[in-house]
Design an enzyme around this catalytic site. Structure first.
Site, PDB file in Angstrom:
ATOM      1  N   LYS A 102      30.519  24.669  75.521  1.00  0.00           N
ATOM      2  CA  LYS A 102      30.982  24.507  76.906  1.00  0.00           C
ATOM      3  C   LYS A 102      31.300  25.872  77.510  1.00  0.00           C
ATOM      4  O   LYS A 102      32.461  26.297  77.564  1.00  0.00           O
ATOM      5  CB  LYS A 102      32.209  23.600  76.936  1.00  0.00           C
ATOM      6  CG  LYS A 102      31.888  22.185  76.505  1.00  0.00           C
ATOM      7  CD  LYS A 102      33.152  21.357  76.363  1.00  0.00           C
ATOM      8  CE  LYS A 102      32.849  20.032  75.697  1.00  0.00           C
ATOM      9  NZ  LYS A 102      34.008  19.436  75.042  1.00  0.00           N
TER      10      LYS A 102
ATOM     11  N   GLY B 224      37.025  20.504  67.048  1.00  0.00           N
ATOM     12  CA  GLY B 224      36.399  19.687  66.004  1.00  0.00           C
ATOM     13  C   GLY B 224      35.493  20.469  65.071  1.00  0.00           C
ATOM     14  O   GLY B 224      35.629  20.370  63.851  1.00  0.00           O
TER      15      GLY B 224
ATOM     16  N   GLY C  47      39.765  20.449  73.029  1.00  0.00           N
ATOM     17  CA  GLY C  47      40.050  20.775  74.432  1.00  0.00           C
ATOM     18  C   GLY C  47      41.551  20.877  74.675  1.00  0.00           C
ATOM     19  O   GLY C  47      42.023  21.760  75.401  1.00  0.00           O
TER      20      GLY C  47
ATOM     21  N   ARG D 292      42.267  13.064  61.719  1.00  0.00           N
ATOM     22  CA  ARG D 292      43.102  12.593  62.830  1.00  0.00           C
ATOM     23  C   ARG D 292      43.878  11.330  62.460  1.00  0.00           C
ATOM     24  O   ARG D 292      44.967  11.102  62.993  1.00  0.00           O
ATOM     25  CB  ARG D 292      42.246  12.360  64.072  1.00  0.00           C
ATOM     26  CG  ARG D 292      41.937  13.663  64.776  1.00  0.00           C
ATOM     27  CD  ARG D 292      41.114  13.424  66.005  1.00  0.00           C
ATOM     28  NE  ARG D 292      41.092  14.613  66.853  1.00  0.00           N
ATOM     29  CZ  ARG D 292      40.263  14.781  67.866  1.00  0.00           C
ATOM     30  NH1 ARG D 292      39.400  13.845  68.159  1.00  0.00           N
ATOM     31  NH2 ARG D 292      40.310  15.875  68.586  1.00  0.00           N
TER      32      ARG D 292
HETATM   33  C1  3PG Z   1      38.669  15.115  71.453  1.00  0.00           C
HETATM   34  O1  3PG Z   1      37.891  14.690  70.602  1.00  0.00           O
HETATM   35  O2  3PG Z   1      38.670  16.304  71.827  1.00  0.00           O
HETATM   36  C2  3PG Z   1      39.696  14.168  72.029  1.00  0.00           C
HETATM   37  O3  3PG Z   1      39.761  12.986  71.308  1.00  0.00           O
HETATM   38  C3  3PG Z   1      39.404  13.899  73.488  1.00  0.00           C
HETATM   39  O4  3PG Z   1      38.158  13.291  73.650  1.00  0.00           O
HETATM   40  P1  3PG Z   1      37.367  13.472  75.013  1.00  0.00           P
HETATM   41  O5  3PG Z   1      36.925  14.921  75.064  1.00  0.00           O
HETATM   42  O6  3PG Z   1      36.218  12.501  74.960  1.00  0.00           O
HETATM   43  O7  3PG Z   1      38.331  13.178  76.128  1.00  0.00           O
HETATM   44 MG    MG Z   2      35.976  17.036  71.554  1.00  0.00          MG
END
Ligand code: 3PG
Ligand code: MG
Length: 399
Positions: A198, A349, A372, A37
């Site tokens: 999830k 990720g 997400g 990232r």
């Molecule tokens: C992620 O890692 O998906 C983004 O950086 C968003 O992080 P979050 O899900 O904690 O909002």
């Molecule tokens: Mg995440």
């Protein structure tokens, strides 16, 4: 893209540019274990430095919940960014307030300042207008470049564009262009591979995407939820009750044919390394057991489907990927996608990490920096972060 980008900005020399990046990277014992990232943000940062802008970076890291958490400071990120840019990165102990204002104002053209974790303030996630205004006070222009966080209705994503002329950065532009291109007239069969923990998000995603795709291979907790919805006894697997109905409706409503679910799974009592696991038919799980991965027959089946595909979209691991013994399904899927001749698009990720750790990145069409956000963009073809830039740039044109 319909949103203006940094390329549309007039002269930037000496301009204070507030850039929202997604530096939410995995850190273990103070060391960054995956800097993808940070690297992905470099084109925007380099573009701005080349134009002699004063670059002020803001990001979240983890989920500190509105208070300072020492282990979630951005200093390690600053160090890595400095190495990658071969430049000094100035740090500031807060992201708003007098100290941040002084640090931003004293930047020379071409210099880079990284402010402290946005989520140390509750106002970030609450999208508090006062907090957004304090951030906006630091810059003359806002650049949204945090694709991975652009699905969040947070102050630095949707709030600041109200108070500063907003444009998109090069990563936001690139991610949205590539993902959109993928989905315009994709070559068929178009296969979705979905997993992860999830379950409710993923089942909802399957429900929305199913009409657009030809087949969906579903593992992870979403796979278990569909199995349970079809009447299988999934033992102690924590499938969310409220999601069962959605999953059941989908199966009854004719989606069943496109849905490819695990026929066998790896089960055990706890997903710990060196634990005891066995492979089982999906309908032969004992009450104390949980599903932790897809089984060998399912791997063969999913591999066949992926091999036939012309386009593959993958999000979410098939099992508890962190535990070596439970990573087989995820690895097999990664390998099948890399080996297939299909155009491939991977987000999330853990899926991205599987691809990278196996050295398969070059054999994937596009590995997104979003998890997400990636899924939400697939579903809605828009994100709150994009919408905010579009809306508020109409009203204001950078000076
Ligand atoms: C992620 O890692 O998906 C983004 O950086 C968003 O992080 P979050 O899900 O904690 O909002
Ligand atoms: Mg995440």
């Amino acid at each position: 893209m319909n949103e203006p980008t940094i390329r549309d900005l007039p002269a930037l020399e000496g301009v204070r540019v507030l850039v929202r990046v997604d530096f939410n990277v995995p850190i273990e014992d103070g060391k960054i274990t995956d800097d993808t990232r940070i690297r992905a943000a470099l084109p925007t940062i380099e573009f701005l430095r080349d134009k002699d802008a004063r670059v002020i970076l803001v990001s979240h890291l983890g989920r500190p919940g509105g208070k300072v958490v020492e282990s979630l400071r951005l200093a390690p990120v600053g160090r890595r960014l400095g190495e990658l840019l071969c430049a000094e990165i100035k740090l500031c102990a807060d992201c708003i307030g007098p100290e941040a204002e002084t640090a931003a104002a004293s930047l020379a053209p071409g210099e880079v300042l990284l402010l402290e974790n946005l989520r140390f303030h509750p106002g970030e996630e609450e999208n508090d207008p006062g907090f957004a205004r304090s951030l906006a006070a630091l810059g003359d222009v806002y650049v949204g470049d945090a694709f991975g966080a652009a699905h969040r209705d947070h102050a630095s994503i949707t709030g600041v564009p109200r108070y500063l002329p907003p444009v998109a950065g090069l990563l936001l532009e690139r991610e949205t262009r590539i993902i959109r291109d993928f989905l315009i007239l994709p070559e068929r069969p178009l296969v979705l591979v979905l997993g992860g923990a999830k379950a409710s998000d993923k089942v909802a995603a399957v429900a929305k995407l199913l009409p657009k795709i030809d087949e969906a291979c579903v593992g992870g907790l979403a796979g278990a939820t569909f199995l349970a919805a079809l009447g299988a006894d999934v033992g102690g697997t924590p499938v969310p009750e409220e999601t069962l109905l959605v999953a059941r409706d989908l199966c009854v409503g004719g989606g069943r044919q496109k849905l490819k679910l695990p026929v066998d799974v790896i089960v055990g009592s706890t997903p710990t390394p060196h634990g005891e696991f066995r492979s089982s038919y999906a309908d032969d799980i004992n009450p104390g057991e949980q599903i932790f991965d897809i089984g060998p027959k399912t791997i063969t089946e999913f591999t066949k489907i992926i091999t036939r595909a012309k386009t593959v979209v993958w999000n979410g691991p098939m099992g508890v990927f962190e535990v070596e013994e439970l990573a087989k399904g995820t690895r097999a899927v990664a390998e099948a996608i890399a080996n297939s001749r299909a155009r491939s698009l991977v987000g999330g990720g853990e899926s991205a990490e599987a691809i990278r750790s196996m050295g398969l990145t070059d054999r994937i069409g596009h590995v997104s920096t979003g998890g997400g956000a990636f899924l939400e963009f697939l579903l809605h073809d828009d994100l709150p972060g994009l919408e905010a830039i579009r809306e508020h740039s109409r009203a204001r044109v950078p000076a």
